[in-house]
Design a protein around this motif. Structure first.
Motif, PDB file in Angstrom:
ATOM      1  N   PHE A 121       2.745  -7.544  -5.052  1.00  0.00           N
ATOM      2  CA  PHE A 121       3.661  -6.302  -5.123  1.00  0.00           C
ATOM      3  C   PHE A 121       4.246  -5.566  -3.861  1.00  0.00           C
ATOM      4  O   PHE A 121       3.573  -6.363  -2.340  1.00  0.00           O
ATOM      5  CB  PHE A 121       2.982  -4.676  -5.896  1.00  0.00           C
ATOM      6  CG  PHE A 121       2.627  -5.426  -6.946  1.00  0.00           C
ATOM      7  CD1 PHE A 121       4.048  -4.393  -7.809  1.00  0.00           C
ATOM      8  CD2 PHE A 121       1.255  -5.600  -6.766  1.00  0.00           C
ATOM      9  CE1 PHE A 121       3.563  -4.735  -8.666  1.00  0.00           C
ATOM     10  CE2 PHE A 121       0.598  -5.562  -8.497  1.00  0.00           C
ATOM     11  CZ  PHE A 121       1.110  -5.568  -9.551  1.00  0.00           C
ATOM     12  N   SER A 165       5.535   3.811  -5.467  1.00  0.00           N
ATOM     13  CA  SER A 165       6.689   3.160  -5.019  1.00  0.00           C
ATOM     14  C   SER A 165       6.429   1.701  -5.263  1.00  0.00           C
ATOM     15  O   SER A 165       7.316   0.811  -4.510  1.00  0.00           O
ATOM     16  CB  SER A 165       6.386   3.402  -4.112  1.00  0.00           C
ATOM     17  OG  SER A 165       6.304   3.576  -2.658  1.00  0.00           O
ATOM     18  N   THR A 172       0.190  -2.481 -13.750  1.00  0.00           N
ATOM     19  CA  THR A 172       1.549  -2.004 -13.487  1.00  0.00           C
ATOM     20  C   THR A 172       1.106  -0.150 -13.560  1.00  0.00           C
ATOM     21  O   THR A 172       1.187   0.649 -13.155  1.00  0.00           O
ATOM     22  CB  THR A 172       2.399  -2.318 -14.140  1.00  0.00           C
ATOM     23  OG1 THR A 172       2.510  -3.736 -13.317  1.00  0.00           O
ATOM     24  CG2 THR A 172       3.550  -2.269 -13.255  1.00  0.00           C
ATOM     25  N   CYS A 193       6.551  -1.888  -5.731  1.00  0.00           N
ATOM     26  CA  CYS A 193       7.620  -2.945  -6.685  1.00  0.00           C
ATOM     27  C   CYS A 193       6.719  -4.605  -6.417  1.00  0.00           C
ATOM     28  O   CYS A 193       6.536  -4.428  -5.750  1.00  0.00           O
ATOM     29  CB  CYS A 193       8.816  -3.146  -5.580  1.00  0.00           C
ATOM     30  SG  CYS A 193       9.448  -1.456  -5.219  1.00  0.00           S
TER      31      CYS A 193
END
Length: 165
Positions: free
Chosen positions: A65, A21, A12, A23
């Motif tokens: 992601f 950005s 991550t 997620c």
């Protein structure tokens, strides 16, 4: 859009350094593929690839992601789209058994004689541990031979993201 990370972007910290950005969505697996460290990089080391084997028992584990279209274009640059990696839509199965489709990258420049630099393998290993990928899979990554980067400053820069501020 959904992006399937299986290499250094599993970490991550590594991915957010590139795409702040991004997620987390879910852990997932891609069947009939194996994780290989054989993509020839411009730094003369090996990077990860999802090598298609056709054997439904083979699995690559990774993380999905959510990223924006603008982020995808940025990620294309980092990944070298068109210069050693191409993209494909992968049919994945999540840890809860749900099917999901995500874009990912696969290697087009292969060199089986190369090994990854220690710092690159560490990104992959840290990501696999971070997301609790299967122990046997983590062991395969851990046991992948790696080499010193001839640029020790690059090694330091790459590992700085794991230092506490």
């Amino acid at each position: 859009m959904y992006y399937f990370a299986y290499g250094s972007n599993l970490s991550t910290k590594r991915l957010l350094q590139r795409i702040p950005s991004a997620c987390f969505v879910t852990v997932a697996q891609l069947s009939a593929h194996q994780l290989r460290f054989h993509k020839r990089s411009k730094d003369r080391s090996a990077k990860c690839d999802i090598h298609e084997t056709g054997d439904p028992e083979d699995r690559v584990y990774g993380v999905v992601f959510e990223i924006s279209d603008a982020d995808k274009r940025i990620l294309d640059g980092y990944e070298g789209l068109g210069h050693g990696y191409e993209e494909k839509w992968a049919a994945l199965v999540t840890s809860s058994g749900k099917e999901i489709t995500a874009v990912t990258y696969f290697a087009t420049l292969i060199d089986e004689t190369l090994q990854p630099y220690h710092w690159y393998k560490q990104h992959v290993l840290r990501g696999a541990l971070e997301y609790g990928l299967p122990e046997r899979y983590v062991l395969t990554i851990r046991n992948t031979p790696s080499i010193d980067d001839p640029d020790p400053q690059r090694h330091i820069r790459e590992m700085e993201i794991y230092s506490d501020p």
